[in-house]
Design a protein around this motif. Structure first.
Motif, short mmCIF file in Angstrom:
data_model
loop_
_atom_site.label_atom_id
_atom_site.label_comp_id
_atom_site.label_asym_id
_atom_site.label_seq_id
_atom_site.Cartn_x
_atom_site.Cartn_y
_atom_site.Cartn_z
N GLU A 1 0.86 -1.18 0.00
CA GLU A 1 0.00 0.00 0.00
C GLU A 1 0.89 1.23 0.00
OE1 GLU A 1 -0.84 0.79 4.69
OE2 GLU A 1 -2.22 -0.53 3.65
N GLY A 2 0.38 2.30 -0.56
CA GLY A 2 1.08 3.57 -0.54
C GLY A 2 0.77 4.30 0.75
N PHE A 3 1.08 5.59 0.78
CA PHE A 3 0.77 6.39 1.96
C PHE A 3 -0.43 7.31 1.73
CE2 PHE A 3 4.04 8.87 -0.28
CZ PHE A 3 3.44 10.12 -0.37
N ALA A 4 -0.96 7.34 0.52
CA ALA A 4 -2.06 8.24 0.18
C ALA A 4 -3.41 7.67 0.61
CB ALA A 4 -2.08 8.51 -1.31
N ARG A 5 -4.30 8.59 0.92
CA ARG A 5 -5.71 8.24 1.13
C ARG A 5 -6.47 8.80 -0.07
NH1 ARG A 5 -7.58 10.82 6.00
NH2 ARG A 5 -5.97 12.35 5.58
N LEU A 6 -7.23 7.95 -0.73
CA LEU A 6 -7.86 8.30 -2.00
C LEU A 6 -9.35 8.06 -1.94
CD1 LEU A 6 -7.61 8.87 -5.12
CD2 LEU A 6 -7.21 6.42 -5.39
N ARG A 7 -10.09 8.95 -2.59
CA ARG A 7 -11.52 8.72 -2.79
C ARG A 7 -11.92 9.33 -4.12
NH1 ARG A 7 -13.69 12.61 1.98
NH2 ARG A 7 -13.74 14.53 0.80
N VAL A 8 -13.12 9.00 -4.57
CA VAL A 8 -13.63 9.49 -5.85
C VAL A 8 -14.94 10.22 -5.59
CG1 VAL A 8 -14.40 8.87 -8.16
CG2 VAL A 8 -12.59 7.55 -7.06
N GLU A 9 -15.05 11.43 -6.11
CA GLU A 9 -16.28 12.22 -5.99
C GLU A 9 -16.61 12.78 -7.37
OE1 GLU A 9 -15.90 15.38 -3.16
OE2 GLU A 9 -15.60 14.02 -1.48
N GLU A 10 -17.79 12.50 -7.84
CA GLU A 10 -18.27 13.01 -9.12
C GLU A 10 -17.26 12.79 -10.25
OE1 GLU A 10 -19.38 17.07 -8.47
OE2 GLU A 10 -20.81 16.53 -6.90
N GLY A 11 -16.66 11.60 -10.29
CA GLY A 11 -15.72 11.26 -11.33
C GLY A 11 -14.36 11.90 -11.20
N ARG A 12 -14.07 12.51 -10.04
CA ARG A 12 -12.76 13.12 -9.82
C ARG A 12 -12.03 12.39 -8.72
NH1 ARG A 12 -14.08 19.38 -9.33
NH2 ARG A 12 -16.22 18.73 -9.55
N LEU A 13 -10.72 12.23 -8.90
CA LEU A 13 -9.89 11.63 -7.87
C LEU A 13 -9.53 12.68 -6.84
CD1 LEU A 13 -7.47 9.65 -10.18
CD2 LEU A 13 -9.43 8.76 -8.92
N GLY B 1 -3.07 12.26 -18.49
CA GLY B 1 -4.21 12.11 -19.39
C GLY B 1 -5.14 13.30 -19.37
N GLY B 2 -4.78 14.34 -18.59
CA GLY B 2 -5.63 15.52 -18.48
C GLY B 2 -6.75 15.37 -17.47
N ASN B 3 -6.74 14.28 -16.70
CA ASN B 3 -7.77 14.06 -15.69
C ASN B 3 -7.50 14.96 -14.49
OD1 ASN B 3 -9.06 11.75 -17.04
ND2 ASN B 3 -7.12 10.73 -16.62
N PRO B 4 -8.53 15.69 -14.01
CA PRO B 4 -8.31 16.53 -12.83
C PRO B 4 -8.12 15.69 -11.57
CG PRO B 4 -10.62 16.56 -13.46
CD PRO B 4 -9.89 15.76 -14.50
N VAL B 5 -7.20 16.12 -10.74
CA VAL B 5 -6.89 15.46 -9.47
C VAL B 5 -6.88 16.54 -8.41
CG1 VAL B 5 -5.18 14.15 -8.17
CG2 VAL B 5 -5.52 13.67 -10.60
N LEU B 6 -7.67 16.35 -7.36
CA LEU B 6 -7.71 17.32 -6.26
C LEU B 6 -6.96 16.77 -5.06
CD1 LEU B 6 -11.48 18.31 -6.47
CD2 LEU B 6 -9.53 19.61 -7.32
N VAL B 7 -6.30 17.67 -4.35
CA VAL B 7 -5.63 17.33 -3.11
C VAL B 7 -6.23 18.22 -2.04
CG1 VAL B 7 -3.42 17.26 -1.87
CG2 VAL B 7 -3.50 16.72 -4.31
#
Length: 120
Positions: free
Chosen positions: A65-77, A111-117
């Motif tokens: 496992e990495g150290f990140a916590r990830l979730r998906v909201e409205e098609g955005r990581l 790929g041009g996909n938006p990613v929020l932190v």
């Protein structure tokens, strides 16, 4: 079984480096896909394509496992971090450009996909 998110990117190797910089662990690398694992949240399956994020098939949870916590909201990581200030410094060290917005950072994967932190 664990939820999987499929992310389409034009070049798998470049995208693997991007997501590893965000804290995901590379678990499987094949010619046409790569599987990355966060500390918490869905697995990320990179596949060739022009861009896009969609639900993928459930997969067994890998041991690493990495150290990140990830979730998906409205098609955005969305990557959840302890401190945005710390993350700005870390992302700058990796040379990843980002835009600042109130309470979050916005990046775009290869790929041009938006990613929020966000903090959380």
């Amino acid at each position: 079984m664990t939820e999987t998110v499929v992310v389409q990117v034009p070049e798998i190797g470049e995208a693997v480096g991007f997501y590893q910089a965000l804290g995901l662990a590379l678990e499987e690398l094949l010619p046409k896909e790569a599987l990355l694992a966060p500390k918490e949240g869905p697995l990320l399956l990179l596949r060739p394509g022009a861009g896009g994020v969609e639900a993928g098939p459930p997969r067994p949870r890998p041991e690493g496992e990495g150290f990140a916590r990830l979730r998906v909201e409205e098609g955005r990581l969305i990557f959840l971090v302890e401190s945005l200030e710390h993350e700005k410094v870390r992302l700058s060290k990796y040379g990843l450009p980002f835009q600042e917005a109130p309470g979050q950072l916005l990046l775009f994967d290869p790929g041009g996909n938006p990613v929020l932190v966000r903090e959380g």
